[in-house]
Write a protein that holds these residues in place. Structure first.
Motif, PDB file in Angstrom:
ATOM      1  N   VAL A 140       0.857  -1.184   0.000  1.00  0.00           N
ATOM      2  CA  VAL A 140       0.000   0.000   0.000  1.00  0.00           C
ATOM      3  C   VAL A 140       0.894   1.235   0.000  1.00  0.00           C
ATOM      4  O   VAL A 140       1.738   1.398   0.884  1.00  0.00           O
ATOM      5  N   LEU A 141       0.729   2.073  -0.999  1.00  0.00           N
ATOM      6  CA  LEU A 141       1.511   3.295  -1.094  1.00  0.00           C
ATOM      7  C   LEU A 141       0.866   4.392  -0.264  1.00  0.00           C
ATOM      8  O   LEU A 141      -0.345   4.605  -0.340  1.00  0.00           O
ATOM      9  N   THR A 142       1.655   5.083   0.530  1.00  0.00           N
ATOM     10  CA  THR A 142       1.154   6.195   1.325  1.00  0.00           C
ATOM     11  C   THR A 142       1.905   7.461   0.943  1.00  0.00           C
ATOM     12  O   THR A 142       3.095   7.423   0.644  1.00  0.00           O
ATOM     13  N   ARG A 143       1.205   8.570   0.972  1.00  0.00           N
ATOM     14  CA  ARG A 143       1.819   9.864   0.653  1.00  0.00           C
ATOM     15  C   ARG A 143       1.350  10.882   1.684  1.00  0.00           C
ATOM     16  O   ARG A 143       0.171  10.955   2.002  1.00  0.00           O
ATOM     17  N   PHE A 144       2.273  11.684   2.176  1.00  0.00           N
ATOM     18  CA  PHE A 144       1.949  12.716   3.146  1.00  0.00           C
ATOM     19  C   PHE A 144       2.363  14.064   2.569  1.00  0.00           C
ATOM     20  O   PHE A 144       3.486  14.233   2.126  1.00  0.00           O
ATOM     21  N   LEU A 145       1.441  15.009   2.584  1.00  0.00           N
ATOM     22  CA  LEU A 145       1.724  16.351   2.081  1.00  0.00           C
ATOM     23  C   LEU A 145       1.024  17.355   2.985  1.00  0.00           C
ATOM     24  O   LEU A 145      -0.199  17.285   3.167  1.00  0.00           O
ATOM     25  N   ALA A 146       1.771  18.250   3.592  1.00  0.00           N
ATOM     26  CA  ALA A 146       1.195  19.277   4.458  1.00  0.00           C
ATOM     27  C   ALA A 146       1.888  20.596   4.159  1.00  0.00           C
ATOM     28  O   ALA A 146       3.103  20.633   3.974  1.00  0.00           O
ATOM     29  N   PHE A 147       1.122  21.659   4.090  1.00  0.00           N
ATOM     30  CA  PHE A 147       1.713  22.970   3.781  1.00  0.00           C
ATOM     31  C   PHE A 147       0.820  24.071   4.331  1.00  0.00           C
ATOM     32  O   PHE A 147      -0.397  23.918   4.408  1.00  0.00           O
ATOM     33  N   PRO A 148       1.409  25.195   4.744  1.00  0.00           N
ATOM     34  CA  PRO A 148       0.600  26.296   5.266  1.00  0.00           C
ATOM     35  C   PRO A 148      -0.163  26.987   4.145  1.00  0.00           C
ATOM     36  O   PRO A 148       0.269  26.990   2.990  1.00  0.00           O
ATOM     37  N   THR A 149      -1.302  27.553   4.487  1.00  0.00           N
ATOM     38  CA  THR A 149      -2.053  28.317   3.492  1.00  0.00           C
ATOM     39  C   THR A 149      -1.254  29.565   3.115  1.00  0.00           C
ATOM     40  O   THR A 149      -0.500  30.096   3.934  1.00  0.00           O
TER      41      THR A 149
END
Length: 250
Positions: free
Chosen positions: A220-229
């Motif tokens: 299972v491939l997982t991707r995490f992406l978080a960024f400020p507005t």
């Protein structure tokens, strides 16, 4: 600290096997950990390793190598001939790219089921992170932007293809196994870093050896992406004050 809503299409946790490479504290968003399919690492989590060698980053950013790493992530160990057939290349090209990836520790030879002089390659497990963007040189930033552009495009293409392939009844329960979440939080920079480390710890909780993997499990491939507005051009109070000044002087 959570704001707004976070949605998950089936609300269920899914077994995790990581991806091929990692991002750092400000590498075009948030970092990502790596652990190849079938990783047989021990119970201790891998020590984070910062990829600060520009030559290694350039080797990783090459589009064909990104495709090869993704293939090894999804399908496990392969030969240069297997990769050549899968990606439409010749074995000379895949052999060269594998040697370059091995030079910087991204892949390694592994015992395979082949015959004679056939060489099998696998991903090297690890928690690889890009240097924070504030410490990246102008050249490094260009390489990072190119790497992320190809990586995100490849992820989206694979995701859309898998959705199409799981549209029929033959997909079984995996047809519904596409959990995703889109949400917002109000965080400080230290809190965001803590959040990411907890995410990596969760990935490591689900990492297990081939011997401990139950029947029916899939990579299972997982991707995490978080960024400020994006920051607003001006605060509402400041904008109102500017409007009043223009009205008074007109």
């Amino acid at each position: 600290m959570a704001q707004d809503e976070s949605t998950t299409d089936d609300g269920a946790a899914t077994g995790v096997t990581g991806v091929t490479c990692a991002g750092g504290a400000s590498a075009a968003g948030a970092p990502t950990a790596s652990a190849p399919a079938g990783d047989t690492g021990g119970s201790l989590p891998p020590v984070p390793q910062e990829l600060n060698d520009l030559r290694a980053l350039k080797a990783l950013a090459q589009p064909r190598r990104q495709q090869m790493l993704q293939h090894l992530t999804v399908h496990g160990p392969a030969t240069s001939a297997t990769l050549a057939r899968a990606l439409g290349l010749n074995t000379g090209a895949t052999s060269y790219h594998l040697r370059e990836l091995a030079r910087y520790g991204f892949v390694e030879e592994t015992p395979g089921s082949g015959h004679g002089r056939e060489r099998w390659w696998r991903l090297v497990p690890g928690d690889r992170r890009f240097p924070p963007r504030s410490r990246q040189s102008a050249e490094t930033r260009l390489v990072m932007d190119e790497l992320n552009h190809h990586a995100y495009a490849a992820d989206l293409e694979l995701f859309e293809r898998l959705q199409q392939e799981t549209g029929g009844a033959e997909a079984g329960e995996w047809a519904d196994a596409f959990p995703y979440s889109r949400g917002t939080m109000r965080l400080t920079v230290p809190e965001l870093r803590e959040f990411f480390e907890e995410y990596i710890a969760l990935l490591n909780r689900y990492k297990r050896s081939d011997a401990d993997t139950p029947p029916g499990a899939r990579t299972v491939l997982t991707r995490f992406l978080a960024f400020p507005t994006p920051a607003p051009a001006s605060a509402p109070d400041e904008a109102a004050a500017d409007n009043r000044k223009e009205t008074e002087t007109s």
